[in-house]
Motif scaffolding. Sequence first.
Motif, PDB file in Angstrom:
ATOM      1  N   GLN A  42      60.717 -66.010  73.283  1.00 42.71           N
ATOM      2  CA  GLN A  42      61.893 -66.761  72.859  1.00 42.71           C
ATOM      3  C   GLN A  42      61.782 -67.133  71.386  1.00 42.71           C
ATOM      4  O   GLN A  42      60.699 -67.152  70.806  1.00 42.71           O
ATOM      5  N   LEU A  43      62.923 -67.441  70.787  1.00 42.70           N
ATOM      6  CA  LEU A  43      62.955 -67.901  69.402  1.00 42.70           C
ATOM      7  C   LEU A  43      63.151 -69.411  69.370  1.00 42.70           C
ATOM      8  O   LEU A  43      64.098 -69.932  69.977  1.00 42.70           O
ATOM      9  N   ARG A  44      62.276 -70.095  68.659  1.00 41.60           N
ATOM     10  CA  ARG A  44      62.384 -71.545  68.497  1.00 41.60           C
ATOM     11  C   ARG A  44      62.599 -71.859  67.024  1.00 41.60           C
ATOM     12  O   ARG A  44      61.772 -71.523  66.170  1.00 41.60           O
ATOM     13  N   THR A  45      63.710 -72.502  66.715  1.00 45.91           N
ATOM     14  CA  THR A  45      64.038 -72.813  65.327  1.00 45.91           C
ATOM     15  C   THR A  45      63.077 -73.853  64.770  1.00 45.91           C
ATOM     16  O   THR A  45      62.849 -74.894  65.392  1.00 45.91           O
ATOM     17  N   VAL A  46      62.525 -73.542  63.599  1.00 51.37           N
ATOM     18  CA  VAL A  46      61.605 -74.483  62.955  1.00 51.37           C
ATOM     19  C   VAL A  46      62.160 -75.013  61.631  1.00 51.37           C
ATOM     20  O   VAL A  46      61.695 -76.032  61.120  1.00 51.37           O
ATOM     21  N   ASP A  47      63.166 -74.333  61.065  1.00 44.31           N
ATOM     22  CA  ASP A  47      63.727 -74.810  59.792  1.00 44.31           C
ATOM     23  C   ASP A  47      65.097 -74.200  59.567  1.00 44.31           C
ATOM     24  O   ASP A  47      65.355 -73.065  59.974  1.00 44.31           O
ATOM     25  N   ARG A  48      65.963 -74.959  58.928  1.00 47.73           N
ATOM     26  CA  ARG A  48      67.290 -74.486  58.536  1.00 47.73           C
ATOM     27  C   ARG A  48      67.585 -74.959  57.123  1.00 47.73           C
ATOM     28  O   ARG A  48      67.290 -76.099  56.771  1.00 47.73           O
ATOM     29  N   LEU A  49      68.184 -74.095  56.338  1.00 47.07           N
ATOM     30  CA  LEU A  49      68.655 -74.460  55.008  1.00 47.07           C
ATOM     31  C   LEU A  49      70.078 -73.957  54.848  1.00 47.07           C
ATOM     32  O   LEU A  49      70.429 -72.875  55.326  1.00 47.07           O
ATOM     33  N   ARG A  50      70.892 -74.747  54.179  1.00 43.51           N
ATOM     34  CA  ARG A  50      72.284 -74.352  53.929  1.00 43.51           C
ATOM     35  C   ARG A  50      72.728 -74.889  52.589  1.00 43.51           C
ATOM     36  O   ARG A  50      72.469 -76.061  52.267  1.00 43.51           O
ATOM     37  N   GLU A  51      73.381 -74.048  51.822  1.00 46.77           N
ATOM     38  CA  GLU A  51      73.973 -74.493  50.570  1.00 46.77           C
ATOM     39  C   GLU A  51      75.378 -73.910  50.460  1.00 46.77           C
ATOM     40  O   GLU A  51      75.584 -72.727  50.706  1.00 46.77           O
ATOM     41  N   MET A  52      76.333 -74.755  50.097  1.00 49.28           N
ATOM     42  CA  MET A  52      77.711 -74.288  49.942  1.00 49.28           C
ATOM     43  C   MET A  52      77.857 -73.680  48.542  1.00 49.28           C
ATOM     44  O   MET A  52      78.102 -74.380  47.564  1.00 49.28           O
ATOM     45  N   VAL A  53      77.708 -72.372  48.471  1.00 50.45           N
ATOM     46  CA  VAL A  53      77.752 -71.644  47.195  1.00 50.45           C
ATOM     47  C   VAL A  53      79.180 -71.274  46.818  1.00 50.45           C
ATOM     48  O   VAL A  53      79.528 -71.181  45.645  1.00 50.45           O
ATOM     49  N   ARG A  54      80.014 -71.052  47.825  1.00 50.51           N
ATOM     50  CA  ARG A  54      81.416 -70.611  47.624  1.00 50.51           C
ATOM     51  C   ARG A  54      81.466 -69.360  46.758  1.00 50.51           C
ATOM     52  O   ARG A  54      82.124 -69.311  45.711  1.00 50.51           O
ATOM     53  N   LEU A  55      80.780 -68.339  47.222  1.00 49.44           N
ATOM     54  CA  LEU A  55      80.722 -67.071  46.497  1.00 49.44           C
ATOM     55  C   LEU A  55      82.109 -66.472  46.297  1.00 49.44           C
ATOM     56  O   LEU A  55      82.394 -65.873  45.258  1.00 49.44           O
TER      57      LEU A  55
END
Length: 512
Positions: A42-55
């Motif tokens: 199984q996959l267990r999430t250990v980290d998330r990153l998000r940035e609103m770049v608005r490409l």
Amino acid sequence: MNDTHLFARSTALPLQDGDLLAAIDLGSNSFHMVVSRYVLGQLRTVDRLREMVRLAEGLDGKGGLTSDVRQRALACLSRFGQRLRDIPPQRVRAVATNTVRQLSAPQTFLVPAETALGHGIEIVSGREEARLVYLGVAHAQPPRPGRLRLVIDIGGGSTECIIGSGFDALERESLQAGCVASTRRFFADGKLSARRWQAALTEVSAEFQQFAGIYRGLGWDEALGSSGTNKAIGDICAALKLTHGAITAEALPPLRERLLSAGHIDAIDLPGLSAERRPIIAGGLLVLEAAFASLGLTRMTVSKAALREGVLHDMLGRGGADDPRDASVQALMQRYGIDVPQAARVASTALQLFDRVALDWRLEADDRLLLGWAARLHELGLAIAHSQYQVHGAYVLQHSDIAGFSMQEQRVLAALVRTHRRKVSKHAFDLIPERLLASSRHLAALLRLAVLLHRSHEAEQLPDLRLHADGERLSLVLPRQWLDARPLLHSDLEEEPAAFRGLDISLAIEPA
């Protein structure tokens, strides 16, 4: 270091318990990264990153990106790259979507972007993006057996609509309408009015009508919305006490009226709406209202997963028994009536040749997969015409929506098929990214030899193939007696070094 091997591309290595995997989504609105650990299958999430770049804001109308948005994107990828330093490159996959698809020269952005991230970046088609979105949602919220599910993902530049069963997408569509793109298109000056909204709604609804009849005919048992726009609208519906977090047909009109009452995007004041999403919520709500009206939706729940989760789960199958690309190649072979025994013979020989030179040419596991698929598909164009069939086959492979393949992978397949016979066109590799160019030329050389050795289309046993690579020099040693018994093949092999010059490779045929 040879820059063509700066970024390892293979995801075909067996996973071990505890391995980390990372997926990066270069969306038209936000860039996302999710890191997961593989534990007990199984996959267990250990980290998330998000940035609103608005490409998508950076599209200049000429197929380029404005410098400020470009720098914003590169800075974000550089920060993501810092987090990825301890993860093996074979366990990282980055995909780019609608905005990068629209660039007239994607490599002018991708080359510095890959350098900033420290990993290669694949461009996926709209329908492949849809497949990955569905895969992510299906794994996060497993569907009930035998039930059909509609998933709608409103991104920054495009909207993907999928009907699926289980973990398989049955219908996939991608529209050129997203929260950023639609806000720019219809409300560029920020002004909001009922008249302008209705005109915009008519235009966006027309996009949905292209497939709405097929979707409604197939039907679905439940509808889910993914990505930030749907989540934001679900949060607003809950804050306004219109629903408990779902999105309903009854909730959209009062929500739209409240938004329009602001008169200007800068004055929008909706409970539960973040400041960073305010500038693009109008376009997102517009697309969602068009979807509800065109598809006859009454209720949609919001999924916590999206494209990046789909990429992670797709990585688990790649290179193994569940690689979706294998099924796609098999479907193409069946659709175009490919001679299966001949394709198998050519593939077997091509892979034998690959194994002889892989170490010297620094070829990887993914290269071996691509060569095998190209070998199985090299005669695809015969279903269209024998004359120039390699050109026909290459066109089909480049321009089809092939599940599981990135656009770069399809272009490599197309180049291999285009160059497997006749003179090598000087433009055959024009669309191949620089980091894939050397390996693509090497694979083309191996495929040419395999096809030539099986030109008779007969099931005869080949002698031991002794192939040696020294830089860009290739030597093939064959038994003299075997060659003398096949004068046509011997003649073809003697002419092949001239064709190999089009691959920038020197070929020597050495009878022994």
